[in-house]
Design an enzyme around this catalytic site. Structure first.
Site, PDB file in Angstrom:
ATOM      1  N   GLN A 212       0.821  -1.203   0.000  1.00 61.67           N
ATOM      2  CA  GLN A 212       0.000   0.000   0.000  1.00 61.67           C
ATOM      3  C   GLN A 212       0.858   1.257   0.000  1.00 61.67           C
ATOM      4  O   GLN A 212       0.316   2.359  -0.090  1.00 61.67           O
ATOM      5  CB  GLN A 212      -0.901   0.012   1.237  1.00 61.67           C
ATOM      6  CG  GLN A 212      -1.937  -1.092   1.268  1.00 61.67           C
ATOM      7  CD  GLN A 212      -2.648  -1.166   2.598  1.00 61.67           C
ATOM      8  OE1 GLN A 212      -2.677  -2.212   3.237  1.00 61.67           O
ATOM      9  NE2 GLN A 212      -3.257  -0.074   3.027  1.00 61.67           N
ATOM     10  N   PHE A 243      -6.033  -3.885   3.479  1.00 65.09           N
ATOM     11  CA  PHE A 243      -6.673  -3.568   4.760  1.00 65.09           C
ATOM     12  C   PHE A 243      -5.715  -2.960   5.787  1.00 65.09           C
ATOM     13  O   PHE A 243      -5.983  -2.990   6.980  1.00 65.09           O
ATOM     14  CB  PHE A 243      -7.346  -4.803   5.360  1.00 65.09           C
ATOM     15  CG  PHE A 243      -8.218  -5.556   4.405  1.00 65.09           C
ATOM     16  CD1 PHE A 243      -9.357  -4.960   3.870  1.00 65.09           C
ATOM     17  CD2 PHE A 243      -7.915  -6.856   4.010  1.00 65.09           C
ATOM     18  CE1 PHE A 243     -10.175  -5.643   2.982  1.00 65.09           C
ATOM     19  CE2 PHE A 243      -8.719  -7.544   3.117  1.00 65.09           C
ATOM     20  CZ  PHE A 243      -9.848  -6.938   2.604  1.00 65.09           C
ATOM     21  N   GLU A 247       0.795  -1.850   4.536  1.00 65.15           N
ATOM     22  CA  GLU A 247       1.288  -0.478   4.624  1.00 65.15           C
ATOM     23  C   GLU A 247       2.766  -0.447   5.005  1.00 65.15           C
ATOM     24  O   GLU A 247       3.557   0.270   4.409  1.00 65.15           O
ATOM     25  CB  GLU A 247       0.468   0.328   5.626  1.00 65.15           C
ATOM     26  CG  GLU A 247       0.875   1.797   5.669  1.00 65.15           C
ATOM     27  CD  GLU A 247      -0.059   2.667   6.491  1.00 65.15           C
ATOM     28  OE1 GLU A 247       0.347   3.783   6.868  1.00 65.15           O
ATOM     29  OE2 GLU A 247      -1.195   2.241   6.763  1.00 65.15           O
ATOM     30  N   ARG A 325      -4.801   7.607  17.307  1.00 64.98           N
ATOM     31  CA  ARG A 325      -6.112   7.667  16.646  1.00 64.98           C
ATOM     32  C   ARG A 325      -7.187   7.008  17.502  1.00 64.98           C
ATOM     33  O   ARG A 325      -8.359   7.397  17.441  1.00 64.98           O
ATOM     34  CB  ARG A 325      -6.056   7.034  15.252  1.00 64.98           C
ATOM     35  CG  ARG A 325      -7.319   7.278  14.438  1.00 64.98           C
ATOM     36  CD  ARG A 325      -7.185   6.787  13.006  1.00 64.98           C
ATOM     37  NE  ARG A 325      -6.550   7.753  12.132  1.00 64.98           N
ATOM     38  CZ  ARG A 325      -7.205   8.609  11.347  1.00 64.98           C
ATOM     39  NH1 ARG A 325      -8.532   8.659  11.383  1.00 64.98           N
ATOM     40  NH2 ARG A 325      -6.561   9.431  10.550  1.00 64.98           N
ATOM     41  N   ARG A 357      -7.550  -1.473   8.904  1.00 64.58           N
ATOM     42  CA  ARG A 357      -8.708  -0.659   8.538  1.00 64.58           C
ATOM     43  C   ARG A 357      -9.321   0.035   9.769  1.00 64.58           C
ATOM     44  O   ARG A 357      -9.844  -0.611  10.660  1.00 64.58           O
ATOM     45  CB  ARG A 357      -9.749  -1.550   7.876  1.00 64.58           C
ATOM     46  CG  ARG A 357     -10.822  -0.820   7.116  1.00 64.58           C
ATOM     47  CD  ARG A 357     -11.714  -1.830   6.408  1.00 64.58           C
ATOM     48  NE  ARG A 357     -12.473  -1.224   5.320  1.00 64.58           N
ATOM     49  CZ  ARG A 357     -13.145  -1.933   4.416  1.00 64.58           C
ATOM     50  NH1 ARG A 357     -13.139  -3.256   4.471  1.00 64.58           N
ATOM     51  NH2 ARG A 357     -13.816  -1.324   3.457  1.00 64.58           N
ATOM     52  N   THR A 459      -3.043  11.617  10.539  1.00 61.62           N
ATOM     53  CA  THR A 459      -2.713  12.459  11.697  1.00 61.62           C
ATOM     54  C   THR A 459      -1.278  12.970  11.621  1.00 61.62           C
ATOM     55  O   THR A 459      -0.950  13.956  12.288  1.00 61.62           O
ATOM     56  CB  THR A 459      -2.936  11.686  13.005  1.00 61.62           C
ATOM     57  OG1 THR A 459      -2.301  10.413  12.936  1.00 61.62           O
ATOM     58  CG2 THR A 459      -4.430  11.474  13.234  1.00 61.62           C
ATOM     59  N   ALA A 528      -5.778   5.563   5.629  1.00 63.76           N
ATOM     60  CA  ALA A 528      -6.499   6.656   6.300  1.00 63.76           C
ATOM     61  C   ALA A 528      -7.724   7.105   5.506  1.00 63.76           C
ATOM     62  O   ALA A 528      -8.169   8.242   5.635  1.00 63.76           O
ATOM     63  CB  ALA A 528      -5.572   7.843   6.573  1.00 63.76           C
ATOM     64  N   GLU A 730     -12.719   3.356   5.569  1.00 64.87           N
ATOM     65  CA  GLU A 730     -12.679   2.923   6.958  1.00 64.87           C
ATOM     66  C   GLU A 730     -13.951   3.186   7.760  1.00 64.87           C
ATOM     67  O   GLU A 730     -14.345   2.345   8.576  1.00 64.87           O
ATOM     68  CB  GLU A 730     -11.500   3.608   7.662  1.00 64.87           C
ATOM     69  CG  GLU A 730     -10.154   3.162   7.144  1.00 64.87           C
ATOM     70  CD  GLU A 730      -9.007   3.973   7.734  1.00 64.87           C
ATOM     71  OE1 GLU A 730      -8.067   3.369   8.264  1.00 64.87           O
ATOM     72  OE2 GLU A 730      -9.075   5.221   7.667  1.00 64.87           O
TER      73      GLU A 730
END
Length: 778
Positions: A212, A243, A247, A325, A357, A459, A528, A730
């Protein structure tokens, strides 16, 4: 949706805001979609296998790899000493995640060496022949163990505070203090991790990676090789699911393949099997929420003090932003007059958990919904009544400021909930369920309506940027490339719709191409929920530049004012003349008009001061709500979801068909997290739920028997996003909390709804049965 809604609308409507099929849908179902493992292998391609530690925490005393090196087909065995650059694939810059372990093992299954052989089977068999001696060290694998051993934090905690919770929490008449355990989750993408590296001349290497975040893979491969970023090109056409699991976790496989490819001057492929993939890659963070809430006799919240502790694993990975988060969403949809929220990211001897996710948001939001549940059972009221009483208010109400001091200006949650309450017949059905439970000796029912408010933006402010590259060729065809990645969610299709709409051409004119660091540099992860927001705007910016040049050309060539030039479906109106699009483009080419542009976008307005716990971290919020009805068997703990109704806010949808698909998929995946998917480590620190035989994702038969999903068609984003749309990846995941709370109501019925069942997640049949028996005994 009926069939016609999936077809291309008339050109007058434009290609945006209509339901078009996913660009690869037909390839997915026919098996012609090309994934990395489908790429033809050059002659001499080698395959990698991993040598994994069989201890949770230990010093490595000696390693004997002679049998590995002499095994059939083995070409090279790689250890940490063979790494030309840094032995580090930590995504946060903390340098706490070695590519290969050296003298210390910190989780069961940690890679110690890699084997490269003529076939994948030979490499995997050879990797099992190593003889490693260890000295075992104390280990812990969960939050309780981490706390008992005084485990360190893997990253700096964060505190959000507003008002005076320390003193105000003592004042109201009612107060509840309790805890909730929230389990983790395996990504279970259909395509496991894979990397395919081909060496080039000098320092160059090309890597196909199922990731990702191609730019991060580029940086990590360069870091491990000890070369500059420009020597590494990373390509990603599509993933078989991500998902969040791809990442940061793709880094290690790409780096191993690239080092071997450069060392051996041969193509190298690295693809772990499902057991290895599940054992050595990160998952959703487990959380323990310790909450203290004070409220009045009506159920209005006065003060909240909560700690969100997380099982993070052996290294930081993304645990900092994930636990941040969680705190950002611990308010769910509710205003807390006095609040203090603290994160506790704990180190454990397990694989480091990572993005998933929702990125901590689901855990935070679930804790907030548990608080509502506690109040409702304490006061003997319908939880929906408590929800409505505590919703954020409209501007000027004094109830619009979050715990992180961002004011909410786009609040539509009350409207969403009111509409869904009415359309789902919530009141009537709840009354019928209460009556049914009075006389049913075994089967009990429950119903719950839960809301979602989810902040959209990374963020980390720097990640809120994107680039795109658009070429218009002389025949009128268009080439599109951007930094987003396609993992099945339809991002490529949505961005292609943006480009087709900008030029007012058929979608077939737009060629979607693989994401590559060689075309668009310094990209952010597709995460995100910002893929369409960022890359759609970047592509639009590129189109805008080209259109400005084309309008200048037409005004000059036809001697008309710019306001007399209009892009129509597949043609251009220039004064009184209509010119086909491809004819017009060819004329522009012969006039030497530049028909290529690099677009760029950065999200405005956002800023964040983590140390102060203040700022405006989110550009806007996405909203939604779900009503779920369940039946449970009080003798076995088994249950089924009888019906779910969803109303979700995606702003002005770019593609309603894709958005509804995302909502349905997210809900079912969230339902799996909260009901069936359970991660379990044994006393030796071994993950025992590491295959489809032991890890239970939802089946098609587990979906709600009646499943109604609608978009809030009246909504438009108050912010000028692409097409006034809102993110959808998400936010709908958390709609599944309605299932957990409906199960909770059914359980509570055995004690006349007087006690909050305090179900931990996942609410497996075993946990449901134990909760029923516990309440019966009180």
């Amino acid at each position: 949706m009926d069939k016609t809604s999936f077809e291309m609308k008339s050109a007058i409507d434009g290609p945006m805001h209509v339901s078009l099929k996913h660009d690869s849908a037909h390839k997915h179902v026919t098996g012609t979609a090309e994934y990395i493992d489908d790429i033809p292998e050059p002659a001499g391609t080698l395959h990698g296998g991993l040598g994994l530690a069989d201890r949770a925490h230990a010093q490595i005393l000696s390693i004997d790899l002679d049998a590995v090196r002499s095994a059939p087909g083995v070409v090279w065995v790689m250890t940490a000493d063979d790494i030309p650059g840094a032995n580090d694939v930590a995504s946060t810059g903390k340098h706490d995640e070695p590519l290969l372990a050296t003298d210390l093992v910190q989780f069961h299954g940690q890679p110690v060496f890699a084997v490269f052989a003529e076939t994948r089977d030979q490499a995997r068999r050879a990797a099992r022949l190593a003889k490693i001696e260890y000295r075992d060290l104390p280990h812990w694998t969960d939050i309780d163990g981490a706390r008992e051993h005084g485990a360190p934090l893997v990253t700096e905690p964060m505190t959000l505070k507003r008002g005076e919770p320390e003193t105000e929490i003592e004042k109201p008449e009612f107060r509840v203090q309790a805890s909730m355990n929230i389990g983790g989750q395996e990504h279970f993408y259909l395509e496991s991790h894979i990397a395919f590296a081909i060496p080039g001349e000098d320092e160059d290497v090309t890597v196909w990676s199922s990731t990702q975040h191609p730019s991060e893979v580029q940086h990590m491969v360069a870091h491990v090789l000890g070369v500059s970023n420009h020597a590494v090109e990373v390509k990603t056409r599509r993933m078989g699911g991500g998902f969040g699991g791809k990442e940061t976790q793709s880094n290690q496989f790409a780096a191993l393949a690239a080092v071997a490819a450069k060392k051996l001057k041969r193509a190298v492929k690295f693809r772990p099997d499902r057991d290895e993939d599940m054992s050595i890659t990160g998952k959703r963070h487990d959380f323990r929420v310790d909450y203290d809430v004070a409220f009045d006799k009506k159920g209005k919240i006065h003060a909240v003090d909560a700690t969100y502790a997380a099982r993070c694993g052996f290294s930081a990975d993304l645990s900092g932003p994930v636990t941040d988060r969680a705190l950002f969403h611990a308010d769910s949809s509710y205003f807390y007059p006095h609040v203090r929220l603290t994160s506790q990211p704990l180190k454990t001897h397990t694989v480091s958990n990572t993005a998933f996710r929702g990125f901590g948001g689901p855990q935070g939001l679930l804790g907030g919904e548990r608080i509502i549940e506690e109040i409702a059972y304490a006061l003997g009221k319908d939880p929906l009544e408590i929800r409505k009483l505590n919703f954020y208010g409209q501007r000027g109400s004094g109830r619009t400021v979050t715990p992180y001091h961002q004011e909410i200006h786009d609040n539509v949650i009350a409207r969403i909930v009111d509409e869904l309450e009415a359309s789902s017949d919530y009141r009537k059905r709840r009354k019928a369920i209460l009556k049914f439970n009075e006389t049913s000796p075994v089967i009990r029912k429950g119903i719950a309506l839960t809301p979602v408010k989810f902040g959209i933006s990374f963020t980390l402010t720097a990640y809120n940027q994107a680039g795109a590259l658009v070429h218009v060729y002389s025949d009128g065809s268009i080439h599109l490339n951007h930094g987003g990645t396609e993992m099945g969610q339809g991002l490529y299709t949505k961005v292609a719709q943006v480009v087709a709409d900008a030029f007012q051409v058929d979608i077939d004119r737009v060629k979607i191409t693989a994401t590559t660091t060689g075309k668009v540099p310094n990209t952010s992860a597709t995460a995100a929920s910002s893929g369409s927001d960022l890359n759609g705007m970047a592509a639009y910016d590129a189109c805008r530049q080209i259109k400005e040049r084309l309008i200048d050309f037409a005004a000059r060539q036809w001697q008309v004012n710019r306001d007399k030039i209009e892009f129509l479906p597949n043609r251009i109106r220039i004064g009184s003349e209509i010119v086909p699009f491809d004819t017009f483009i060819k004329a522009a080419y012969y006039d030497r008009v530049q028909l290529s542009a690099a677009g760029f976008y950065k999200t405005p307005k956002i800023h964040w001061d983590r140390a102060a716990g203040r700022g405006h971290p989110f550009y806007y919020f996405a909203y939604g709500a779900a009503v779920s009805e369940v039946s449970i068997d009080t003798l076995t703990g088994e249950y089924m979801v009888d019906r779910t109704d969803i109303l979700h806010d995606v702003g002005k949808s770019l593609n309603p068909a894709l958005d509804i698909g995302q909502i349905e998929g997210a809900f079912v995946q969230g339902m799996g997290w909260l009901t069936t998917e359970e991660l379990w480590w044994d006393a030796k620190g071994r993950l025992r739920t590491h295959a489809p035989s032991t890890y239970k994702i939802p089946l098609a038969s587990d979906r709600p028997k009646i499943f109604n999903v609608r978009l809030a068609e009246w909504s438009e984003n108050a912010e000028p996003t692409i097409g006034r749309s809102k993110a959808v990846g998400e936010p709908p995941f958390m709609l599944a909390i309605s299932v957990l709370e409906a199960i909770s109501m059914a359980v509570a019925s055995v004690a006349d709804y007087a006690i909050c069942p305090r179900l931990d997640a996942p609410a497996t049949p075993e946990r449901v049965l134990m909760a029923v028996e516990r309440l019966k005994s009180l």
